[in-house]
Write a protein that holds these residues in place. Structure first.
Motif, mmCIF file in Angstrom:
data_model
loop_
_atom_site.group_PDB
_atom_site.id
_atom_site.type_symbol
_atom_site.label_atom_id
_atom_site.label_comp_id
_atom_site.label_asym_id
_atom_site.label_seq_id
_atom_site.Cartn_x
_atom_site.Cartn_y
_atom_site.Cartn_z
ATOM 1 N N ASN A 1 18.446 -76.516 -69.820
ATOM 2 C CA ASN A 1 19.016 -75.657 -70.857
ATOM 3 C C ASN A 1 20.338 -75.068 -70.386
ATOM 4 O O ASN A 1 20.536 -74.825 -69.201
ATOM 5 N N TRP A 2 21.225 -74.823 -71.347
ATOM 6 C CA TRP A 2 22.550 -74.297 -71.059
ATOM 7 C C TRP A 2 22.534 -72.777 -71.075
ATOM 8 O O TRP A 2 21.697 -72.169 -71.718
ATOM 9 N N ILE A 3 23.496 -72.208 -70.378
ATOM 10 C CA ILE A 3 23.724 -70.770 -70.482
ATOM 11 C C ILE A 3 25.061 -70.573 -71.181
ATOM 12 O O ILE A 3 25.908 -71.470 -71.202
ATOM 13 N N GLY A 4 25.259 -69.388 -71.739
ATOM 14 C CA GLY A 4 26.511 -69.059 -72.404
ATOM 15 C C GLY A 4 27.370 -68.143 -71.547
ATOM 16 O O GLY A 4 27.064 -67.879 -70.376
ATOM 17 N N CYS A 5 28.432 -67.623 -72.157
ATOM 18 C CA CYS A 5 29.364 -66.757 -71.436
ATOM 19 C C CYS A 5 28.717 -65.458 -70.975
ATOM 20 O O CYS A 5 29.033 -64.961 -69.894
ATOM 21 N N VAL A 6 27.825 -64.912 -71.787
ATOM 22 C CA VAL A 6 27.163 -63.665 -71.398
ATOM 23 C C VAL A 6 26.333 -63.901 -70.138
ATOM 24 O O VAL A 6 26.411 -63.138 -69.169
ATOM 25 N N GLU A 7 25.540 -64.987 -70.132
ATOM 26 C CA GLU A 7 24.736 -65.303 -68.959
ATOM 27 C C GLU A 7 25.616 -65.649 -67.750
ATOM 28 O O GLU A 7 25.287 -65.289 -66.621
ATOM 29 N N ALA A 8 26.723 -66.330 -67.993
ATOM 30 C CA ALA A 8 27.645 -66.657 -66.894
ATOM 31 C C ALA A 8 28.184 -65.373 -66.265
ATOM 32 O O ALA A 8 28.276 -65.259 -65.040
ATOM 33 N N SER A 9 28.508 -64.391 -67.096
ATOM 34 C CA SER A 9 28.983 -63.108 -66.582
ATOM 35 C C SER A 9 27.903 -62.413 -65.759
ATOM 36 O O SER A 9 28.182 -61.849 -64.695
ATOM 37 N N LEU A 10 26.657 -62.477 -66.237
ATOM 38 C CA LEU A 10 25.540 -61.891 -65.486
ATOM 39 C C LEU A 10 25.379 -62.580 -64.131
ATOM 40 O O LEU A 10 25.140 -61.918 -63.119
ATOM 41 N N CYS A 11 25.520 -63.915 -64.113
ATOM 42 C CA CYS A 11 25.406 -64.661 -62.858
ATOM 43 C C CYS A 11 26.525 -64.290 -61.887
ATOM 44 O O CYS A 11 26.275 -64.090 -60.691
ATOM 45 N N LEU A 12 27.749 -64.187 -62.387
ATOM 46 C CA LEU A 12 28.863 -63.808 -61.527
ATOM 47 C C LEU A 12 28.594 -62.453 -60.874
ATOM 48 O O LEU A 12 28.800 -62.267 -59.675
ATOM 49 N N ASP A 13 28.112 -61.524 -61.686
ATOM 50 C CA ASP A 13 27.820 -60.188 -61.181
ATOM 51 C C ASP A 13 26.663 -60.224 -60.180
ATOM 52 O O ASP A 13 26.735 -59.643 -59.100
ATOM 53 N N HIS A 14 25.604 -60.928 -60.526
ATOM 54 C CA HIS A 14 24.402 -60.996 -59.689
ATOM 55 C C HIS A 14 24.678 -61.632 -58.322
ATOM 56 O O HIS A 14 24.177 -61.171 -57.302
ATOM 57 N N PHE A 15 25.472 -62.692 -58.321
ATOM 58 C CA PHE A 15 25.718 -63.429 -57.086
ATOM 59 C C PHE A 15 27.000 -63.003 -56.366
ATOM 60 O O PHE A 15 27.417 -63.640 -55.400
ATOM 61 N N GLY A 16 27.629 -61.932 -56.836
ATOM 62 C CA GLY A 16 28.802 -61.396 -56.148
ATOM 63 C C GLY A 16 30.064 -62.198 -56.333
ATOM 64 O O GLY A 16 30.951 -62.155 -55.486
ATOM 65 N N GLY A 17 30.170 -62.908 -57.443
ATOM 66 C CA GLY A 17 31.372 -63.692 -57.718
ATOM 67 C C GLY A 17 32.475 -62.818 -58.292
ATOM 68 O O GLY A 17 32.383 -61.588 -58.259
ATOM 69 N N PRO A 18 33.504 -63.423 -58.837
ATOM 70 C CA PRO A 18 34.565 -62.628 -59.465
ATOM 71 C C PRO A 18 33.993 -61.846 -60.646
ATOM 72 O O PRO A 18 32.971 -62.228 -61.222
ATOM 73 N N GLN A 19 34.635 -60.758 -60.990
ATOM 74 C CA GLN A 19 34.193 -59.956 -62.117
ATOM 75 C C GLN A 19 34.436 -60.718 -63.420
ATOM 76 O O GLN A 19 35.429 -61.428 -63.561
ATOM 77 N N GLY A 20 33.517 -60.585 -64.363
ATOM 78 C CA GLY A 20 33.650 -61.230 -65.667
ATOM 79 C C GLY A 20 33.742 -60.185 -66.763
ATOM 80 O O GLY A 20 32.853 -59.355 -66.908
ATOM 81 N N ARG A 21 34.840 -60.177 -67.501
ATOM 82 C CA ARG A 21 35.017 -59.256 -68.624
ATOM 83 C C ARG A 21 34.680 -60.008 -69.900
ATOM 84 O O ARG A 21 35.289 -61.033 -70.209
ATOM 85 N N LEU A 22 33.701 -59.514 -70.635
ATOM 86 C CA LEU A 22 33.265 -60.181 -71.861
ATOM 87 C C LEU A 22 34.101 -59.731 -73.043
ATOM 88 O O LEU A 22 34.438 -58.554 -73.166
ATOM 89 N N CYS A 23 34.411 -60.678 -73.903
ATOM 90 C CA CYS A 23 35.178 -60.397 -75.104
ATOM 91 C C CYS A 23 34.612 -61.249 -76.237
ATOM 92 O O CYS A 23 34.508 -62.467 -76.094
ATOM 93 N N HIS A 24 34.218 -60.602 -77.332
ATOM 94 C CA HIS A 24 33.666 -61.317 -78.489
ATOM 95 C C HIS A 24 34.747 -61.440 -79.554
ATOM 96 O O HIS A 24 35.377 -60.452 -79.920
ATOM 97 N N VAL A 25 34.985 -62.650 -80.017
ATOM 98 C CA VAL A 25 35.951 -62.916 -81.085
ATOM 99 C C VAL A 25 35.149 -63.284 -82.325
ATOM 100 O O VAL A 25 34.485 -64.321 -82.350
ATOM 101 N N PRO A 26 35.173 -62.421 -83.364
ATOM 102 C CA PRO A 26 34.355 -62.661 -84.559
ATOM 103 C C PRO A 26 34.735 -63.940 -85.299
ATOM 104 O O PRO A 26 35.864 -64.433 -85.204
ATOM 105 N N ARG A 27 33.782 -64.442 -86.049
ATOM 106 C CA ARG A 27 33.961 -65.615 -86.893
ATOM 107 C C ARG A 27 35.150 -65.376 -87.837
ATOM 108 O O ARG A 27 35.347 -64.284 -88.320
ATOM 109 N N GLY A 28 35.922 -66.425 -88.056
ATOM 110 C CA GLY A 28 37.037 -66.343 -88.991
ATOM 111 C C GLY A 28 38.370 -66.032 -88.345
ATOM 112 O O GLY A 28 39.398 -66.117 -88.985
ATOM 113 N N MET A 29 38.373 -65.684 -87.058
ATOM 114 C CA MET A 29 39.628 -65.340 -86.397
ATOM 115 C C MET A 29 40.182 -66.469 -85.533
ATOM 116 O O MET A 29 41.370 -66.536 -85.294
#
Length: 142
Positions: free
Chosen positions: A13-41
């Motif tokens: 199964n695949w992970i998304g950007c939110v999970e990737a950010s959690l993994c980066l944080d959990h494993f001490g990788g670079p910081q991940g800043r999440l940004c949601h771009v709504p539908r239609g933009m």
């Protein structure tokens, strides 16, 4: 990390950007800043922010969507005159060591794509902007 059911580990199964950010944080990788771009933009409204991210030394941006389910990693943004803009897109499924950088482009793993056609305005997008900043931020655009 506890955010998935027990059968997820070892699955394909695949992970998304939110999970990737959690993994980066959990494993001490670079910081991940999440940004949601709504539908239609699409990404048209976020080009200046993305350009500033890269100009300021920010790392790759992981991109995931719903209607546009093709995973992407952004490596740069080029702003042209008017609304013309291009994104340097890496297919995150790329693996192995290329013989040289031009091989990546020749085989379609990386290349400049026009933003207006590479991103679907009917899709929402989650972005995970990576950096070495110590402060984690959440960006929601409405």
């Amino acid at each position: 990390m506890g955010d998935k059911p027990p059968g997820f580990r070892g699955s394909r199964n695949w992970i998304g950007c939110v999970e990737a950010s959690l993994c980066l944080d959990h494993f001490g990788g670079p910081q991940g800043r999440l940004c949601h771009v709504p539908r239609g933009m699409g990404l048209q409204g976020e080009l200046e922010m993305l350009y500033s991210h890269f100009a300021g030394g920010g790392g790759p941006v992981m991109v995931g969507g719903d209607v546009d389910a093709q995973s992407k990693a952004l490596l740069g943004i080029c702003l042209g005159p008017g609304t013309e803009a291009y994104a340097l897109v890496l297919d995150p499924h790329c693996w192995g060591a290329p013989k040289n950088p031009s091989e990546l482009q020749a085989t379609g793993w990386v290349g400049w794509q026009e933003v207006s056609t590479a991103f679907d305005s009917n899709s929402f997008y989650n972005l995970c902007l990576t950096s070495h900043n110590s402060e984690k931020q959440l960006c929601t655009l409405d």
